[in-house]
Design an enzyme around this catalytic site. Structure first.
Site, short mmCIF file in Angstrom:
data_model
loop_
_atom_site.label_atom_id
_atom_site.label_comp_id
_atom_site.label_asym_id
_atom_site.label_seq_id
_atom_site.Cartn_x
_atom_site.Cartn_y
_atom_site.Cartn_z
CB SER A 150 -0.95 0.00 1.20
OG SER A 150 -0.22 -0.21 2.40
CG ASP A 408 -2.43 4.41 8.95
OD1 ASP A 408 -1.26 4.03 9.16
OD2 ASP A 408 -2.98 4.34 7.84
CG HIS A 411 -1.02 3.39 5.23
ND1 HIS A 411 -1.68 2.59 6.13
CD2 HIS A 411 -0.70 2.59 4.20
CE1 HIS A 411 -1.76 1.36 5.67
NE2 HIS A 411 -1.17 1.33 4.48
#
Ligand SMILES: *[C@@H]1O[C@H](CO)[C@@H](O)[C@H](O)[C@H]1NC(C)=O
Ligand SMILES: *[C@@H]1O[C@H](CO)[C@@H](O)[C@H](O)[C@H]1NC(C)=O
Ligand SMILES: *[C@@H]1O[C@H](CO)[C@@H](O)[C@H](O)[C@H]1NC(C)=O
Length: 434
Positions: A150, A408, A411
């Protein structure tokens, strides 16, 4: 506001099951400290390796060369007037989990920093702003393939956002799982393929229905079988149709896995979660083997005459817990080492980095005799290590939207710190286009 200290990072390293080997909590503190010390030592070798004496008289040409060599070292300097290349309103490709503007990240201060290469003595300027027109000139008639997890996808999104200011790409997905972005007016195409290990792999089990909090980080997607000596042919066979291939892979290697070589089990990581009896192997061994396989494959690949670019690990910044049990990243500024703070990476990430740099060097020696192929290192590790402020934290995934990922620190926000990866890409293209 919590101050980001070495102690905080250490705590994060000790507790984060996502970033660190699953059993990190069972590692003794002295052993962990020793590992981090080792990581710091490895760091100085890599980052000081290309350092030239600042006292030496330099011409402006030398400065450019020295600063290019020092791209991966350096510091973030505040630029109060810096405006992001794009916003959540001007780029439609930003996904929810990275849309920090939309989800109300309290401070936009994280957008006001520019990367200045070098240790200070070289007189390097902050990297110039990304120039989409120049980028398009360099890549006319060419295509670029990104492969990875990702974070590779985030890099593609960032690139699409900056390029779409000049030409809006046509986007499509093919039956083989490749995402395509085409810029017909500039004769340029980008493809993206999701493969979190780059070698052949298979998820062997989904997450169990009921998993205690203490185990979530280990079984989030279930264990995988990894064939460390077999490149994932789904993308290597496509690579020869591209002029540039950007590879990256890190964090998934921290997950439970059974490792294969020559089709036989050679070891496992978090063997209990995998339900196998085999030699325990640390994930960095697997990562090293996988990168060796993939980089050598690219170095030898028949018909691939292009440039392969390895992007190094982008560190996570969980403090006070892991990604699934309340860890967070509340910093609002980059780390500043000038006050004596030392930025440290989680031990596993530091070893991933070391493996990547060493395997890159070994594969680059293989390509040297081949005038057509080129291998380039995009070393983002240190610059991202200094950016605990660049993650979504609570302002990405909505609560409950993505189990366990409500906070998070893996990311990155878009627009945000990783937009600098395009600046580096442009730099690499500039030097390999001749
Ligand atoms: C962009 O973010 C702002 C808040 O900064 C928000 O009001 C707006 O709805 C967002 N727009 C989109 C398209 O996400
Ligand atoms: C573990 O493997 C054994 C033997 O193959 C099997 O009987 C058992 O059901 C497995 N357990 C799980 C949780 O998959
Ligand atoms: C790469 O170079 C080889 C040898 O010169 C050539 O035969 C081949 O067609 C080239 N491949 C591409 C995709 O340009």
């Amino acid at each position: 506001m919590k101050s980001l200290s070495i102690r905080g990072l250490l705590a994060g390293a000790r507790r984060s099951r996502h970033a660190v080997a699953a059993k990190a909590t069972s590692v003794s503190v002295p052993a962990l400290v020793a590992l981090l010390f080792f990581a710091a030592a490895a760091f100085s070798v890599f980052f000081l390796g290309s350092f030239c004496s600042p006292g030496a008289a330099v011409t402006s040409g030398d400065v450019v060369a020295v600063c290019d060599a020092a791209l991966g070292r350096g510091e973030w300097v505040r630029d109060a007037g810096a405006a992001p290349y794009y916003t959540n309103a001007t780029c439609a490709f930003i996904q929810e989990y990275q849309n920090c503007m939309k989800h109300g990240k309290p401070s936009m201060e994280f957008l006001r920093w520019r990367w200045r290469p070098g240790a200070g003595g070289e007189g390097c300027e902050p990297l110039g702003r990304f120039d989409a027109a120049r980028f398009f000139r360099l890549v006319r008639g060419r295509s670029m393939l990104f492969v990875g997890d990702s974070l590779a996808s985030s890099h593609v999104t960032s690139l699409m956002c900056v390029l779409s200011r000049v030409e809006a790409p046509a986007r499509s997905r093919d039956a083989d799982g490749f995402e395509h972005w085409r810029f017909p007016a500039h004769g340029f195409a980008v493809a993206y393929f999701w493969t979190p290990f780059q070698v052949r792999w298979r998820l062997t089990r989904g997450p169990p229905a009921a998993v205690g909090l203490d185990r979530q980080g280990e079984v989030f997607t279930g264990p995988s079988d990894l064939h460390l000596d077999e490149p994932d042919e789904r993308w290597t066979s496509a690579a020869r149709n591209h002029d540039y291939v950007v590879v990256s892979a890190s964090h998934w290697f921290a997950r439970p896995a059974v490792y294969y070589q020559h089709g036989r089990v050679v070891g496992c990581h978090d063997c209990a979660a995998c339900n196998v009896t085999a030699a325990a192997l640390r994930p960095e061994h697997a990562q090293r083997a996988a990168f060796r396989t993939v980089l050598r494959e690219l170095a030898r690949l028949d018909g691939f005459n292009g440039t392969a670019i390895l992007r190094t690990v982008a560190p996570t910044h969980y403090e006070n817990g892991g990604w699934f049990d309340g860890g967070e990243c509340t910093a609002t500024r980059p780390l500043d080492e000038s006050d004596g703070t030392v930025a440290e990476m989680a031990a596993t990430e530091a070893e991933f980095y070391r493996a990547q740099v060493e395997e890159f060097a070994a594969a680059a020696r293989l390509t040297r005799s081949d005038g057509k192929k080129r291998l380039r290192l995009m070393d983002v590790t240190r610059m991202m290590l200094l950016r605990p402020d660049g993650h979504p934290d609570r302002y990405g995934h909505g609560g409950g939207e993505h189990d366990g990922f409500d906070i998070d620190c893996l990311h990155w926000c878009l627009p945000g710190a990783i937009d600098v990866w395009n600046d580096l890409l442009l730099q690499i293209l500039t030097h390999t286009s001749s």
